[in-house]
Design an enzyme around this catalytic site. Structure first.
Site, short mmCIF file in Angstrom:
data_model
loop_
_atom_site.label_atom_id
_atom_site.label_comp_id
_atom_site.label_asym_id
_atom_site.label_seq_id
_atom_site.Cartn_x
_atom_site.Cartn_y
_atom_site.Cartn_z
N ASP A 1 1.35 42.18 5.37
CA ASP A 1 2.23 43.33 5.52
C ASP A 1 1.54 44.45 6.32
OD1 ASP A 1 0.40 44.28 3.67
OD2 ASP A 1 1.91 44.97 2.21
N SER B 1 -3.31 41.71 -1.64
CA SER B 1 -3.30 42.27 -0.29
C SER B 1 -4.64 42.10 0.41
CB SER B 1 -2.87 43.73 -0.36
OG SER B 1 -2.63 44.27 0.91
N ASP C 1 -1.91 39.55 2.77
CA ASP C 1 -0.50 39.22 2.49
C ASP C 1 0.40 39.54 3.67
OD1 ASP C 1 -0.61 42.00 2.22
OD2 ASP C 1 0.87 42.04 0.61
N ASP D 1 -3.44 41.28 7.38
CA ASP D 1 -4.27 41.29 6.17
C ASP D 1 -3.85 40.13 5.27
OD1 ASP D 1 -1.83 42.30 5.32
OD2 ASP D 1 -2.70 43.74 3.94
#
Length: 452
Positions: A246, A101, A244, A242
């Site tokens: 999400d 992430s 990833d 960000d």
């Protein structure tokens, strides 16, 4: 009972420290064995972000899954919500996202999704952990039953089309100048393409991943570059994702940052007016600003708070039928469209309001004045610090001084040896004072315990 491998969002840690090829292969084997239900040919989709270690972990997981007879479809760099969506769309038994992430490139992680596109429950994760500690050598597939690995080239186009369809077909982003920051992460290809296909003029930053620069001074956790670029290009809006993708953060045309609380307010009101709310309210966490709660209640809606973590928000949404929820940090879950936070889809919902109202982003996205909120961390030696009488007295006294118009939240971090102290209220000086007093009591007790 504590868990050895899984945290609040999959398995995460330093690459070649916590996340080793051996562990990744075993996770593939254990998960593959657990999800081989029925007589059909079983398969898994695997996506990743742009970290250098993603190649190592991906190959190890391919070895694990194929060794227990599962076919693997490799999707390459893709956002986490895309993996959740494609797990369902491609009728896979499991979805895997290899990502840490918003963490720096040295870390990596493994997120797992079930065939319904939702992250696995605590119970299923415990079953996987049990298998990880077993000798799985005797359960490997015989040579004729080994799985195959295939690279899927159409995955990016599928997700782009999915994201575009979350907007009404007649709605175009033509005329909008957008600066897009993809954090040198998983959405560096799909997000600019989706916005361009919807008609926007797109200026992209954070779209040159090299394996090391993910989240490095770019992305939703480092918005300074986006703010500067919005001002430089005189853009209408800046969008930051960000690593990833999400999580979402928006910058208005003035260069002011708009957090997840404001964005949830925009979407909740828009969906209320359109009759799209499945329940009259939204779900967020204890960290959301009291200003959001007052705004939502002013709309005649309710606001439910959960523990920190998007998984807890989603659990409450599913259990009680809400379709809008999220976190102040920008994880926004719109369950009509996605089974997890989706930064691009959330951004499109906000941009739709901007276009329909024909107003500036600053007018649309600043729905309430946030109350002063102060957050400080205190390192501790023993979690029992919070149970000591002097600490309890300090906390009770602080809450009494804030009264009914403020909030005080004290919680141990789930990832660091710190106690987080958050206070908010109408009077900033009072909030700062009570937070400092509680931190002083915690620090004094921790120091005394360390000296023993």
């Amino acid at each position: 009972m504590g868990r050895r491998y899984f945290g609040t969002d999959g398995i995460r840690g330093r690459a070649n420290g916590v996340i080793t090829p051996d562990l990744a292969m075993k996770v593939g084997q254990a998960t593959g064995l657990l999800f081989q239900r029925g007589s059909h040919r079983h398969r898994v989709v695997i996506g990743k972000d742009t970290r250098l270690s993603g190649y190592m972990i991906e190959n190890a997981m391919v070895a694990g899954f194929t060794s227990v007879g599962m076919d693997v479809m490799l999707l390459g760099p893709m956002p986490t919500p895309a993996i959740a969506m494609l797990t369902r769309s491609m009728r896979a038994d499991i979805g895997v996202m290899i990502s840490a992430s918003h963490n720096a490139y040295e870390d990596n992680g493994i997120k797992l999704f079930g065939p319904d596109g939702y992250k696995l429950s605590d119970e299923v994760e415990r079953e996987i952990e049990t298998l990880l500690d077993e000798d799985l050598g005797r359960r490997l597939s015989k040579s004729p039953a080994l799985g195959r690995a295939t690279r899927v080239d159409s995955a990016q186009a599928r997700y782009i089309e999915f994201a575009k369809r979350t907007l009404p077909r007649h709605l175009s982003l033509e005329g909008l100048r957008i600066v897009l920051d993809c954090a040198n992460g998983a959405a560096y290809k799909v997000a600019p393409e989706a916005l361009w296909e919807l008609g926007a003029e797109v200026f992209s930053i954070g779209v040159s991943p090299d394996g090391f620069n993910i989240n490095n001074n770019v992305g939703s956790t480092s918005p300074e570059a986006l703010v500067a670029k919005v001002r430089e290009m005189r853009a209408d809006v800046g969008i930051a994702l960000d690593g990833d993708a999400d999580r979402l953060l928006i910058v208005d045309e003035k260069g002011d940052i708009v957090d997840g609380d404001q964005l949830m307010a925009v979407i909740a009101q828009s969906w209320l007016e359109d009759g799209r709310l499945s329940k009259p309210g939204l779900v967020t966490t204890v960290m959301s600003n009291l200003g959001l709660e007052r705004y939502i209640e002013g709309l005649g809606l309710s606001m439910v708070r959960t523990a920190v973590g998007d998984r807890y928000v989603l659990e409450h949404m599913r259990e009680h039928g809400f379709n809008v929820g999220g976190e102040q940090s920008g994880h926004i879950i719109l369950s009509d469209h996605s089974t997890t936070g989706d930064g691009l889809v959330a951004a499109l919902q906000v941009l739709a309001v901007v276009k329909r109202r024909d107003r500036s982003v600053s007018e649309v996205c600043h729905r309430f004045e946030p109350l002063p909120q102060v957050l400080k961390n205190v390192r501790f030696v023993d979690r029992r610090t919070l149970a000591q009488e002097d600490v309890i007295r300090a906390i009770d006294g602080a809450r009494e001084r804030l009264g009914g118009d403020g909030r005080l939240l004290i919680r141990p971090s789930g990832t660091e040896p710190v106690i987080r102290v958050m206070g908010e209220g109408d009077d900033r000086l009072l909030v700062e004072t009570v937070v400092d007093d509680v931190c002083a009591a915690l620090s004094a007790h921790s120091a005394a315990m360390a000296a023993e």
